[in-house]
Scaffold this motif. Structure first.
Motif, PDB file in Angstrom:
ATOM      1  N   THR B 304       0.841  -1.203   0.000  1.00  0.00           N
ATOM      2  CA  THR B 304       0.000   0.000   0.000  1.00  0.00           C
ATOM      3  C   THR B 304       0.871   1.245   0.000  1.00  0.00           C
ATOM      4  OG1 THR B 304      -1.595  -1.249   1.294  1.00  0.00           O
ATOM      5  CG2 THR B 304      -1.947   1.118   1.134  1.00  0.00           C
ATOM      6  N   THR B 308       0.897   4.091  -2.804  1.00  0.00           N
ATOM      7  CA  THR B 308       0.655   5.490  -2.438  1.00  0.00           C
ATOM      8  C   THR B 308       1.717   6.393  -3.057  1.00  0.00           C
ATOM      9  OG1 THR B 308      -0.229   4.696  -0.347  1.00  0.00           O
ATOM     10  CG2 THR B 308       0.266   7.033  -0.498  1.00  0.00           C
ATOM     11  N   ALA B 365      -8.089   0.557   1.725  1.00  0.00           N
ATOM     12  CA  ALA B 365      -6.699   0.827   1.401  1.00  0.00           C
ATOM     13  C   ALA B 365      -6.618   1.840   0.263  1.00  0.00           C
ATOM     14  CB  ALA B 365      -5.990  -0.475   1.016  1.00  0.00           C
ATOM     15  N   VAL B 369      -5.078   5.596  -0.042  1.00  0.00           N
ATOM     16  CA  VAL B 369      -4.112   6.007  -1.064  1.00  0.00           C
ATOM     17  C   VAL B 369      -4.548   7.331  -1.697  1.00  0.00           C
ATOM     18  CG1 VAL B 369      -3.171   5.425  -3.329  1.00  0.00           C
ATOM     19  CG2 VAL B 369      -3.329   3.661  -1.552  1.00  0.00           C
TER      20      VAL B 369
END
Lengths: 394, 394
Positions: B304, B308, B365, B369
Motif C-alpha cells: 500500500t 501510495t 486501502a 491512497v
C-alpha cells in the motif's frame, strides 16, 4: 434500475435531499403567502409543515435526520435571539420591566396550571401547560413595533426588556418542570438543577460576557478564516452541551451563548449576516418540523376544541392583565399597549410543548392545543397592537 | 440517573450535540495550527477527523447524522465554488485554458487507469482511481495566487480558467464512471447518463444562468426576508436533487446551481456573507468526516505504501507534463507555473474516492491512497508555486 443506479451514484440516496428540498420550498412559499397577507411568516412556515406532514399531504414524515436538523435549527434560533439581547440593556430598563415580566409570568403559569387541574389533568402535565403559556415571543412583537418605527418609544422598551426577562424566566421554569417530569418530583434533583441553572446563567452573564467582550479582538486576530464567527458557533454548541449536561434544555445554553456575545458583536455586521445565513437555512426545518408533528384529527373531539378555546383566551387574558397591572402607573392606554405587546407566544412556548411531547408528558391533543394557542396569540396581537399605538397613542 | 435525566431534558440527548461540538472544535483547532504553519487549513481539518476518528482517539464514529451533515456540507461547498465561477469568464479565457484543461485531464486519467491495471486492479476500480486523479482543486491554487497578489497575471488566469473547466470535466467523468460502476458497464445506460448530464449542464449554463440573472431583481423584491439568499438555497437543493434524479452526483447539480447564480450575485456582498456562514458551519463536518473514514492501519502493508508513493508521483507528474505541454507556447517557465498550479487535487478527488468507497468499488486501502495523494499534492504545490513565481517570474 435507473432509480437504484442514481441512488448509488449520489452516495446516500435521493431521499434526504428531496426531503430537505420539499421542507424548505414549502416553508418559503407559505412564508411569502403569509407576508403578502401581512401575517407573520413564522406562522406560514409552521402551516407548511402541517400541509406536507401527516395530517394533509403526507409527503414528508419526521425522521431522525429532520429531528436533528430541527434541533440544530432551534438552537441557532435561540442563539440569534440571545445575540440581540444585550445584558446591559436588561440591567438598564430597570424595575418596571422586571415587574411587568414577573407578573406576566406568574399570572399565565398559575392560571394555566389550575385550569388544567380543574380539567382533570395530572400534576406534571399541568405544570407543562402552565410553562408553555409563560414565554412571550420577542421576535413577533419586535417585528411589529419595528415596522411602525416605534422601537425607541418608552412602552416599546418596557415591552422588549420585559419580554427578554420573561424569556429567561420561562426557560428557567422549563428547566425545573422538565426535571420534575423526569425525576418524579424528586425535590433534591429539582433543587440542584435550579441552583445549577441559575449559577450557570449568572456565570455566563456576569463573568463570561465581559471576558468575551474583552478577548474579542484577540479572537478576530486568529489565523483561521472568519475566526470570530467560528468562535460564536463553538460557544453556541459548547454551552448547549454544557446546559444539557447540567440538566437544563440545550436551548438555554444557546441563548446564554448569544447573550454573552451580544456586546462584542453589536457592530459586527459580517458576523450578523453570517449567523443570519445559518439561521435562515436551519430555522425553517425547526418550524416545518413543528407543523409536521401536528395531528389535525385531535380537533375532532369537541372537548379538545373547548380546551383549545379556553387555553387561548386564558393566554391572552393573563398577559393582558398580568403585564397591564405591572405597567398601570403609565396610564390605562400604555398599560394596554404593554399588555398586548406581551401576548404573542411563539418559539419558546412551542419548544416547551415539543419537549413535553418528546417526554410523553403531554399527548398529541395537548400538543395541538398549545400549538394552536401559540399560533393564535401570534396572529391576534399585531392588529390590536397597531390599533393601540395608532393616533395619539404614540 | 443524572445522565438519563439530562438526556430526557434535552429532548434528543446529549450525543448529537456533543459529537457536533467535538467535530467542529477539532476542525478549527487544527485549522488554526495549520494556518500558523502556513499550510492549508483544509488539510488540518481532514487531519482533525483522522485524530478524533477510528484510527487514533476513537472519540467520534461516523453515523447517519454525521454522514448527512457531511453530504449537505459538500453540496454547499461545491455550490460556493460554483458561485465564484462565472460562465462568461470561462467562455473568455479562450482556447489555451481549454487545451491546458483537456490535456491535464487526459494525462492523469489514462496514466492512473493503466497504472492500476498493471497493479492488478479491476476495470471499474481503475476507472475510479483515474477519475480521482483528474480534478484540480481551484480553491488551494487560488488562495496561493491571491496571497501573492498574482490573480490578475496571465498565467493565473489560464490556471483558474483551466481549473474550472477541468472541474467540470472531472465531474462529467465521475458521472460516467459511477454509472459504469453501478450498471456493470451497460453502454446504453452510460450513454443515456452522459447525454443527460451534458444536456443538464448545457441547459443550466446557457438557459438557466441568463434567466436567473434577468429575474434576480424580481426575486429580491419578494416579501420573504432574504429572498435572494433563500432562492439560492432552494436552487442549490433543487438542482442537487435533479442531478441525482438523472443519475449524476448531487454535487454536480449544486456546482451548476452556483454557476447559474454567479453572474447575478457577483456584487451581492450580503449573499456571499450569508452563504459563507452556511458553508463555514457545514464544510468542517464534510472534511472531518473524510478524516474519520481513514483507517491508518491500511498503511501497514508495504504494498500500500508503494502504491501510495507511485500514485502521488503520477499525480504530480501527469498534471505538470499534461498542463505544461498545453501551455508550452508561453515559454518553459510559464508552462511550469501553469503545470504546478494545476497539481493540487482537493475536494473533488476526495469526493470521488468517497463515492467509490460508499459504492464498495474501492476498498479502505485505496481510499487511504487517494486521500494521501490529495493531501500530499495540496501540500507540495504551494511552496513550488511560490518559487516559480518568485523574482522575474512575475
Amino acid at each position: 434500475m435507473v432509480r437504484m443506479l442514481l441512488t448509488l451514484a449520489t452516495g446516500h440516496g435521493l431521499g434526504i435531499l428531496l426531503t430537505l428540498f420539499i421542507m424548505m420550498a414549502a416553508a418559503k412559499v407559505m412564508a411569502e403567502v403569509f407576508e403578502r397577507l401581512r401575517q407573520p411568516a413564522v406562522v406560514g412556515e409552521i402551516l407548511a409543515g402541517v400541509i406536507i406532514g401527516q395530517s394533509v399531504l403526507r409527503w414528508v414524515a419526521p425522521s431522525e435526520i429532520t429531528n436533528t436538523l430541527a434541533e440544530i435549527g432551534v438552537i441557532f434560533l435561540l442563539f440569534t435571539v440571545g445575540l440581540e439581547t444585550k445584558p446591559s440593556v436588561i440591567f438598564k430598563v430597570g424595575t418596571r420591566a422586571a415587574v411587568v415580566a414577573v407578573l406576566g409570568v406568574i399570572a399565565p403559569f398559575v392560571a394555566g396550571y389550575f385550569l388544567m387541574r380543574l380539567w382533570g389533568a395530572g400534576n406534571v402535565e399541568s405544570l407543562f401547560i402552565g410553562t408553555a403559556l409563560v414565554a412571550t415571543s420577542v421576535g413577533i412583537t419586535a417585528r411589529v413595533l419595528a415596522s411602525m418605527n416605534l422601537l425607541e418609544v418608552q412602552t416599546s422598551r418596557i415591552i422588549l426588556g420585559a419580554a427578554v426577562i420573561d424569556d429567561i424566566l420561562g426557560l428557567l421554569i422549563l428547566a425545573l418542570v422538565s426535571s420534575a417530569a423526569a425525576g418524579q418530583m424528586n425535590y433534591l434533583v429539582i433543587g440542584t438543577t435550579a441552583a445549577l441553572a441559575i449559577a450557570f446563567a449568572a456565570f455566563v452573564l456576569f463573568i463570561g460576557a465581559p471576558v468575551v467582550t474583552r478577548i474579542a479582538p484577540r479572537i478576530e486576530n486568529l489565523r483561521t478564516s472568519e475566526s470570530f464567527f467560528v468562535f460564536g458557533l463553538l460557544l453556541c454548541l459548547g454551552l448547549s452541551v454544557a446546559a444539557a449536561y447540567i440538566g437544563v434544555a440545550a436551548i438555554i445554553g444557546a441563548f446564554l451563548a448569544g447573550m454573552a456575545l451580544a456586546e462584542a458583536t453589536e457592530k459586527n455586521q459580517t458576523m450578523h449576516k453570517q449567523m443570519g445565513g445559518v439561521t435562515e437555512f436551519l430555522v425553517p426545518f425547526f418550524l416545518v418540523n413543528i407543523g409536521m408533528q401536528l395531528r389535525l384529527d385531535v380537533f375532532r373531539l369537541r372537548s379538545t376544541i373547548m380546551l383549545t378555546i379556553l387555553i387561548t383566551l386564558l393566554a391572552v387574558a393573563t398577559k393582558l392583565i398580568g403585564c397591564g397591572v405591572g405597567a398601570l402607573s403609565l396610564g390605562w392606554r400604555r398599560a394596554a399597549q404593554v399588555g398586548m405587546g406581551m401576548v404573542p407566544r411563539g418559539e419558546v412556548g412551542i419548544v416547551v410543548a415539543q419537549i413535553g411531547l418528546s417526554l410523553a408528558v403531554i399527548d398529541d391533543a395537548l400538543f395541538g392545543v398549545v400549538l394552536f394557542m401559540a399560533v393564535a396569540t401570534t396572529l391576534i396581537a399585531p392588529p390590536f397592537l397597531k390599533l393601540l399605538f395608532a393616533g395619539k397613542g404614540r
